[in-house]
Design a protein around this motif. Structure first.
Motif, short mmCIF file in Angstrom:
data_model
loop_
_atom_site.label_atom_id
_atom_site.label_comp_id
_atom_site.label_asym_id
_atom_site.label_seq_id
_atom_site.Cartn_x
_atom_site.Cartn_y
_atom_site.Cartn_z
N ALA A 39 -0.74 -1.66 -5.29
CA ALA A 39 -0.01 -2.11 -6.39
C ALA A 39 1.51 -1.97 -6.33
O ALA A 39 2.39 -2.74 -6.91
N ALA A 40 1.86 -1.39 -4.93
CA ALA A 40 3.11 -1.49 -4.46
C ALA A 40 3.60 -2.88 -3.94
O ALA A 40 4.84 -2.96 -3.84
N ARG A 41 2.69 -3.50 -3.76
CA ARG A 41 2.89 -4.90 -3.39
C ARG A 41 3.67 -4.87 -2.03
O ARG A 41 4.68 -5.70 -1.89
N THR A 42 3.32 -4.01 -0.85
CA THR A 42 4.04 -4.09 0.40
C THR A 42 3.01 -3.60 1.27
O THR A 42 2.23 -2.79 0.71
N ASN A 43 2.79 -3.94 2.36
CA ASN A 43 2.00 -3.50 3.57
C ASN A 43 2.62 -2.27 4.29
O ASN A 43 1.90 -1.77 5.21
N LEU A 44 3.76 -1.95 4.03
CA LEU A 44 4.28 -0.63 4.61
C LEU A 44 3.56 0.56 4.02
O LEU A 44 3.17 0.70 3.04
N PRO A 45 3.45 1.66 5.02
CA PRO A 45 2.54 2.85 4.34
C PRO A 45 3.48 3.67 3.40
O PRO A 45 4.67 3.24 3.37
N ALA A 46 2.68 4.42 2.52
CA ALA A 46 3.28 5.21 1.47
C ALA A 46 4.35 5.91 1.95
O ALA A 46 5.38 6.21 1.47
N SER A 47 4.45 6.48 3.19
CA SER A 47 5.43 7.46 3.82
C SER A 47 6.98 6.68 3.97
O SER A 47 7.91 7.26 4.26
N ALA A 48 6.86 5.20 4.06
CA ALA A 48 8.15 4.63 4.09
C ALA A 48 8.89 4.42 2.61
O ALA A 48 9.82 3.56 2.61
N LEU A 49 8.38 4.77 1.56
CA LEU A 49 8.84 4.33 0.17
C LEU A 49 9.14 5.53 -0.61
O LEU A 49 8.22 6.35 -0.86
N PRO A 50 10.23 5.64 -1.31
CA PRO A 50 10.42 6.80 -2.28
C PRO A 50 10.03 6.46 -3.60
O PRO A 50 10.73 6.18 -4.46
N LEU A 51 9.10 7.03 -4.04
CA LEU A 51 8.24 7.28 -5.20
C LEU A 51 7.13 7.88 -5.41
O LEU A 51 6.63 8.64 -4.44
N GLY A 107 -3.75 -5.83 -9.53
CA GLY A 107 -2.47 -6.34 -9.62
C GLY A 107 -2.30 -7.24 -10.93
O GLY A 107 -1.26 -7.65 -11.21
N ILE A 108 -3.43 -7.61 -11.73
CA ILE A 108 -3.42 -8.53 -12.84
C ILE A 108 -3.23 -7.69 -14.00
O ILE A 108 -4.12 -7.26 -14.64
N GLY A 149 4.93 3.46 -15.81
CA GLY A 149 4.31 3.28 -14.59
C GLY A 149 3.38 2.37 -14.74
O GLY A 149 3.17 1.48 -15.48
N VAL A 150 2.60 2.18 -13.46
CA VAL A 150 1.31 1.23 -13.41
C VAL A 150 0.04 2.05 -13.17
O VAL A 150 -0.13 3.27 -12.33
N VAL A 151 -0.95 1.57 -13.87
CA VAL A 151 -2.22 2.09 -13.52
C VAL A 151 -3.00 0.96 -12.99
O VAL A 151 -3.44 0.09 -13.63
N ASN A 152 -3.21 0.68 -11.62
CA ASN A 152 -3.98 -0.31 -11.07
C ASN A 152 -5.29 0.04 -10.76
O ASN A 152 -5.57 0.86 -10.15
#
Length: 708
Positions: A39-51, A107-108, A149-152
């Motif tokens: 749902a974050a629409r990136t292939n980076l790992p969660a550890s790379a993103l502040p949320l 994601g829809i 927020g998003v519930v995917n």
């Protein structure tokens, strides 16, 4: 699994955070570093993103749905920042961090931006869901609607081995007195096939729900306006087919159909708030058509994990919903030109059709691999109308919504990963097309001149992640999200003469600014996280309830702030894990347009403070869980004293045994059979006896699940 990390892309963002009670088990810190939230629409790992994100895996979801009966109830029970549900099919007033979440499937988006029917949490059977990704806070990851927020909901994945496989589910449930009226059950089957590069999945599920009983064995009141989840049947279908075009590329088609229909066995009976007598039901048949909810979805996607050195994603989708509400002899529907006032029965139907597409490309910059860039484009066209079923009057005219949104995102790794910086922008270009129409007689039968109001807005985000040592992270972020105040409620509520839509201020968008700081610790047996957030909207949307239970939208400034704390720990006793979660949220608004926030948001717009406690135990084939939810009392300054919330606590439990064939599970909702008035009923409509609802009492479910 919860992951706290950095976020940044109001349109391409990512998310991740540490651990919470949503996890089936605590994973080691290095495993969490590889978690990717789609749902974050990136292939980076969660550890790379502040949320802040919670990931509810299939096993945890399956157990919780067995306890509570639906995806929405499961999310609400597990996550302290999610408000108590209404225990009805409608999601009006259900919030995440004090704002409305965006529900999505792969994601829809399921939410209808023009006329929110508030049934977007009931568009697919949880039997077909592999996991749920919950992204907290206002953002524009999926475009419009995610102010809370998003519930995917990520559907089941294709099989990993050639041949046939599948799973089945059989279950029955009953209220505390084992009465026939309260009996329900469910059956589901899912079959997978894989041969080389081709795979396919197909499944069906049927569920019958009986009436709901409260803690004293009384039938819970029936919502004759918004409709019900009790006394309904649900028939759902799911299909997926995919082909691997190469080792990195895949094309896939997913389709689902979900239909929920009321059985029409009961009619509402008013209670008495003054005497403390809740609303209930009696045997009978409601006039008109049965309440129904139909959701159909088809999507096609192409993904390539190694296209020109990056990751390419293309998705197109069609989504249609048709919701028929139960109706009644409601003041809003009366028209003396049709029938004497106070005699006209009416019900409404909300029909929405969405077409959309998403494309994105992500790769590290050649020669500067520490910087990852993402670019993409989203398009969405929604057409929605709300009509009155019996008299065929137009309540909300057929309105078109069009959104075009390019976005870009960057993520920079510094000092060997000690620091990460992320940021980006999403540029929204939105237009509405509203025809000329006439409001209902209750709004003055006003002739309204249509128009094509539009807006353009850049939605920014930025943040940083610091990881001073392995297993400890801190982050800070800023993100903008947006939605449009329920256009249908605004249009149908026009009561002044000579309104031109192009000049109508109430159609301006709601822009919410979300600021957040957080810390995550994953060391040894301990997984803990805390986050503080605050958000504001200069022209937010506040739900204001009419006497007949129908809501209108009022535009007012809003400020919301909150604190979340989650902790999970393994204990010296092998197999035992304990967890605690806490959420505190406050909300203020300006009710008299004097520029000063003078009142608290009420129970339709903000959730109570809450404490979650849970204990999980596993030993061999046996597993068990006990969980408690403490909804704390609250007074709403500036609101009627009768709407103050007294608070209540609920406990659930389940035990499971992995038999030689399948798994047997017994779950009990509201283990203590607490008799309580639901949060929504307790904080809304102090003179409304028809909607004075108690909550569901003790309910037991026996399940058998098997895989082959």
């Amino acid at each position: 699994m919860r992951n706290t990390a950095g976020w940044m892309a109001a349109g391409m963002l990512g998310a991740g955070l540490g651990a919470s009670g949503a996890s089936a088990q605590v994973a080691p810190a290095d495993a969490r570093d590889d978690v990717v939230v789609t749902a974050a629409r990136t292939n980076l790992p969660a550890s790379a993103l502040p949320l802040t994100v919670d990931v509810i895996d299939r096993e945890t979801l399956s157990r919780q749905v067995t306890v509570s009966g639906s995806t929405v109830e499961a999310v609400s029970a597990l996550l302290p920042a999610f408000s108590p549900t209404r225990e009805k099919i409608t999601g009006v007033g259900e919030t995440l961090r004090g704002r409305s979440p965006l529900y999505a499937i792969n994601g829809i988006p399921q939410t209808t931006p023009i006329r929110d029917g508030a049934r977007d949490g009931y568009t697919i059977d949880p039997f077909f869901i592999d996991r749920i990704e919950v992204i907290y806070g206002s953002n524009a990851l999926q475009g419009i609607g995610a102010t809370g927020g998003v519930v995917n909901q990520v559907t089941v994945r294709p099989p990993q081995r050639d041949g046939w496989s599948g799973r089945t589910l059989l279950q029955g449930n009953t209220g505390d007195d084992l009465s026939g009226d309260a009996l329900g059950g469910k059956i589901g089957a899912l079959v997978n096939y894989r041969s080389g590069r081709f795979d396919a999945t197909a499944g069906a599920a049927f569920e019958r729900r009986g009436v709901f009983l409260d803690g004293r064995g009384r039938r819970i009141g029936y919502d004759g306006n918004q409709s019900e989840i009790q006394d309904t049947d649900t028939l759902s279908f799911f299909a997926r087919a995919g082909v691997a075009l190469s080792d990195s590329a895949r094309v896939e088609v997913v389709a689902s159909r979900f239909r929920l229909e009321g059985n029409n066995h009961y009619v509402p009976v008013e209670g008495s708030r003054a005497l403390g007598i809740p609303a209930t039901t009696r045997r009978g048949q409601t006039p008109g058509q049965p309440s129904t909810g139909l959701a159909q979805m088809v999507s096609a996607s192409l993904t390539d994990g190694d296209w020109a050195g990056g990751v390419f994603t293309l998705q197109g989708f069609y989504n249609r919903t048709s919701d028929t509400f139960a109706g009644g002899v409601l003041a809003t529907f009366q028209d003396a030109a049709i029938a004497p006032v106070g005699t006209l029965f009416e019900q409404s139907r909300n029909v929405s059709r969405k077409l959309g597409g998403k494309v994105s490309y992500e790769r590290a910059v050649p020669g500067f691999e520490a910087l990852t860039l993402t670019a993409g484009f989203d398009a969405l066209v929604d057409r929605t109308a709300q009509t009155l079923v019996q008299t065929r009057r137009t309540w909300v005219p057929r309105t078109d919504f069009r959104s075009l949104a390019p976005f870009a995102q960057g993520n920079l790794k510094l000092l060997a990963g000690l620091v990460r910086l992320a940021g980006g922008v999403r540029y929204e270009n939105v237009r509405l097309d509203v025809p000329d129409y006439t409001t209902l007689a209750s709004a003055g039968s006003r002739r309204v001149t249509g128009g094509t109001p539009a807006f353009e807005r850049a939605l920014w985000n930025g943040g940083a992640v610091i990881e001073p040592m392995r297993g400890i992270r801190a982050y800070g972020s800023y993100a903008e999200g947006y939605t449009i105040a329920d256009i249908g409620r605004v249009l149908r509520g026009v009561s002044q003469p000579n309104v031109r839509i192009d000049d109508f201020l109430d159609l301006t968008p709601v822009i919410s600014n979300n600021r957040e700081i957080g810390v995550e610790v994953n060391r040894g047996p301990l997984t803990a996280s805390t986050a503080y957030y605050w958000s504001s909207s200069d022209a937010g949307q506040v739900l204001v309830r009419n006497d007949d239970g129908i809501f209108n939208v009022v535009r007012q400034p809003i400020d919301i702030a909150g604190l979340e704390i989650n902790l999970d720990t393994l204990t010296p006793l092998p197999g035992l894990k304990l967890g605690v979660g806490y959420s505190h949220v406050t909300g203020r608004t300006d009710t008299d347009a004097d520029g000063r926030l003078d009142a608290d948001l009420d129970g339709a717009n903000i959730s109570p403070d809450r404490l979650n406690l849970n204990a999980d135990f596993r030993a061999g084939r046996f597993s068990a869980r006990v969980q408690g939810r403490y909804y704390l009392s609250r007074r709403f300054q500036g609101q009627p004293a009768a709407n103050d919330f007294g608070g209540y606590r609920l406990f659930d439990a389940y035990v499971a045994y992995d038999a030689p064939i399948g798994r047997l599970m017994l779950s009990v909702q509201n283990l203590g059979n607490t008799d309580y008035v639901t949060y929504y009923s307790d904080t809304q409509g102090p003179t409304d006896n028809a909607r004075f609802y108690t909550g569901r009492g003790r309910n037991a479910t026996l399940s058998w699940q098997a895989s082959f």
